[in-house]
Design a protein around this motif. Structure first.
Motif, short mmCIF file in Angstrom:
data_model
loop_
_atom_site.label_atom_id
_atom_site.label_comp_id
_atom_site.label_asym_id
_atom_site.label_seq_id
_atom_site.Cartn_x
_atom_site.Cartn_y
_atom_site.Cartn_z
N ALA A 1 5.49 -8.21 -4.44
CA ALA A 1 4.08 -7.88 -4.32
C ALA A 1 3.23 -8.73 -5.25
N SER A 2 2.05 -9.12 -4.76
CA SER A 2 1.07 -9.76 -5.63
C SER A 2 -0.11 -8.82 -5.90
N ALA A 3 -0.14 -7.67 -5.23
CA ALA A 3 -1.10 -6.60 -5.50
C ALA A 3 -0.58 -5.32 -4.88
N VAL A 4 -0.99 -4.20 -5.46
CA VAL A 4 -0.58 -2.88 -4.96
C VAL A 4 -1.82 -2.01 -4.84
N LEU A 5 -1.89 -1.25 -3.75
CA LEU A 5 -2.95 -0.27 -3.56
C LEU A 5 -2.32 1.12 -3.44
N VAL A 6 -2.88 2.08 -4.16
CA VAL A 6 -2.47 3.48 -4.05
C VAL A 6 -3.72 4.30 -3.74
N ASP A 7 -3.55 5.39 -2.97
CA ASP A 7 -4.72 6.18 -2.57
C ASP A 7 -4.74 7.58 -3.16
N GLY A 8 -3.85 7.87 -4.10
CA GLY A 8 -3.83 9.18 -4.75
C GLY A 8 -2.96 10.20 -4.06
N HIS A 9 -2.45 9.88 -2.88
CA HIS A 9 -1.51 10.75 -2.17
C HIS A 9 -0.08 10.31 -2.51
N LEU A 10 0.88 11.16 -2.17
CA LEU A 10 2.31 10.85 -2.41
C LEU A 10 2.55 10.41 -3.85
N VAL A 11 1.98 11.15 -4.80
CA VAL A 11 2.02 10.71 -6.19
C VAL A 11 3.43 10.68 -6.76
N GLY A 12 4.34 11.47 -6.19
CA GLY A 12 5.72 11.43 -6.67
C GLY A 12 6.36 10.08 -6.47
N ASN B 1 -5.05 2.56 6.90
CA ASN B 1 -6.17 1.72 7.31
C ASN B 1 -6.29 0.49 6.41
N ALA B 2 -6.13 0.69 5.11
CA ALA B 2 -6.21 -0.45 4.19
C ALA B 2 -5.15 -1.49 4.50
N ALA B 3 -3.94 -1.03 4.83
CA ALA B 3 -2.85 -1.95 5.15
C ALA B 3 -3.18 -2.77 6.40
N ALA B 4 -3.70 -2.10 7.43
CA ALA B 4 -4.04 -2.81 8.67
C ALA B 4 -5.16 -3.81 8.44
N THR C 1 1.55 -7.20 4.58
CA THR C 1 1.39 -5.92 3.89
C THR C 1 2.51 -4.96 4.25
N ARG C 2 3.03 -4.31 3.22
CA ARG C 2 4.04 -3.26 3.37
C ARG C 2 3.37 -1.92 3.08
N LEU C 3 3.54 -0.96 3.97
CA LEU C 3 2.97 0.38 3.80
C LEU C 3 4.08 1.36 3.48
N VAL C 4 4.01 1.97 2.30
CA VAL C 4 4.95 3.01 1.89
C VAL C 4 4.26 4.34 2.13
N THR C 5 4.77 5.11 3.09
CA THR C 5 4.04 6.29 3.54
C THR C 5 5.01 7.33 4.08
N CYS D 1 0.85 -1.19 0.00
CA CYS D 1 0.00 0.00 0.00
C CYS D 1 0.89 1.24 0.00
N CYS D 2 0.55 2.21 -0.81
CA CYS D 2 1.33 3.44 -0.88
C CYS D 2 0.39 4.63 -0.75
N GLY D 3 0.65 5.47 0.26
CA GLY D 3 -0.18 6.66 0.39
C GLY D 3 -0.18 7.24 1.78
N LEU D 4 -1.31 7.81 2.15
CA LEU D 4 -1.41 8.68 3.31
C LEU D 4 -1.59 7.92 4.62
N SER D 5 -0.86 8.36 5.63
CA SER D 5 -1.11 7.98 7.02
C SER D 5 -1.42 9.26 7.80
N THR D 6 -2.29 9.14 8.79
CA THR D 6 -2.63 10.27 9.63
C THR D 6 -2.67 9.81 11.09
N LEU D 7 -2.78 10.77 11.97
CA LEU D 7 -3.14 10.48 13.36
C LEU D 7 -4.56 10.96 13.54
#
Length: 338
Positions: A140-151, A51-54, A63-67, A14-20
């Protein structure tokens, strides 16, 4: 779903946003210059990719979270929560202070409806793909992106697609860089608020072909007519994805899928299970649950439509429990698709 020699043994990236997230439950939202007393308080990590990663880990998919978490006490809380959830974290902002976005969430007790104030990804800024994106998706056998961290997300998605790995977009809204990202996305599941800037008129408006509501959990059926939702799905598909769906809260999820030969279009509907009145406790993160469970199913090798139905099923379960992950004890004991 595309398959290729690069498919792994059931790992999601999963690649994208994490928040508190600072969440409080209230009887009603305060008015201007008014204070209300909250019934409870929960401080935990959030964000669509996190959240998707958890969710995926809880469903049995490593799951690996790139954030971007950064440094400081807020980042420490989020990092500790992710690690406790079993998520492998790759922090692209390691050592940078004051990076992690904070969301304030007010949940109305009687309805589960939420009101959110957040700086979203504004504090993160632009992150170039300094990491070896090919290495991040090598297993990876699947990747999820959420539109954040597009670079980072765009080259990461491109590397995954080059290996035949399916890439799923959690399309919460159109953001700067979404168009370039979509060129490397195979599957896109959009929120009810998603719209293509300067797109066709009427996009997203449901008409007589909306397919109604009701039916079994995750049940798929045909018969979706042409209206504004189909216009939206077509507009997004024109940017690259072969499978595009749009969620609508408790309503039916509309689907547009390219046929096997790529020269036709199949339209269908996935209907969430009906919930009894008063069953909804909290809608926070239901969309993240949908995407995380769908991505987990894709990582296990499920077809696109079966994976979507699994995501819808889990999202429906989630709103009967508090928080984005409070439902997981129930779903662990339920049979999985795929």
């Amino acid at each position: 779903m595309a398959t290729g020699t690069g498919r792994g043994g059931g790992r999601l990236v999963c690649c994208g946003l994490s928040t508190l997230d600072v969440q409080q439950t209230v009887e009603r939202l305060p008015g201007p210059d008014e204070k209300v007393v909250a019934q409870d308080l929960d401080v935990t990590f959030g964000g669509p990719a996190a959240n998707a990663a958890a969710v995926a880990v809880a469903l049995g998919v490593p799951t690996r979270l790139v954030t971007a978490l950064g440094a400081g006490p807020l980042a420490d809380v989020a990092r500790a929560g992710l690690e406790a959830a079993g998520v492998e974290v790759v922090d692209l902002a390691a050592g940078r202070p004051d990076v992690l976005p904070v969301s304030t969430v007010l949940v109305t007790r009687a309805t589960g409806a939420r009101a959110v104030a957040s700086v979203n990804g504004a504090r993160v800024g632009d992150l170039a793909a300094a990491a070896d994106v090919a290495a991040l998706v090598a297993d990876a056998s699947a990747v999820l992106v959420d539109g954040h961290l597009v670079g980072v997300a765009t080259p990461l998605a491109a590397a995954a697609r080059a290996r035949g790995v399916p890439v799923l977009l959690d399309g919460g809204s159109w953001k700067p860089g979404t168009e370039a990202l979509l060129a490397h996305v195979e599957l896109a599941v959009l929120s009810a608020d998603f719209a293509v800037p300067d797109g066709p008129p009427g996009q997203g408006r449901s008409g007589a072909g909306s397919g109604g509501d009701g039916g079994g959990a995750g049940a798929a059926s045909g018969g979706a007519g042409t209206d504004g939702v189909d216009v939206l799905l077509d507009a997004v598909a024109a940017h690259g994805p072969r499978f595009v769906a749009r969620s609508a809260g408790p309503g039916p999820v509309r689907v547009r899928a390219a046929t096997a030969g790529g020269d036709g279009v199949h339209r269908t509907v996935v209907r969430p299970a009906r919930l009894v009145p008063g069953a909804v406790v909290d809608t926070l993160g239901a969309g993240d649950v949908l995407h995380g469970a769908m991505a987990a199913a894709l990582a296990r090798g499920a077809s696109s439509l079966v994976a979507l139905a699994e995501g819808v099923r889990c999202a429906t379960l989630s709103v009967e429990h508090r928080g984005a992950r409070g439902w997981l004890a129930a779903v662990r004991s339920a049979p999985r698709a795929g």
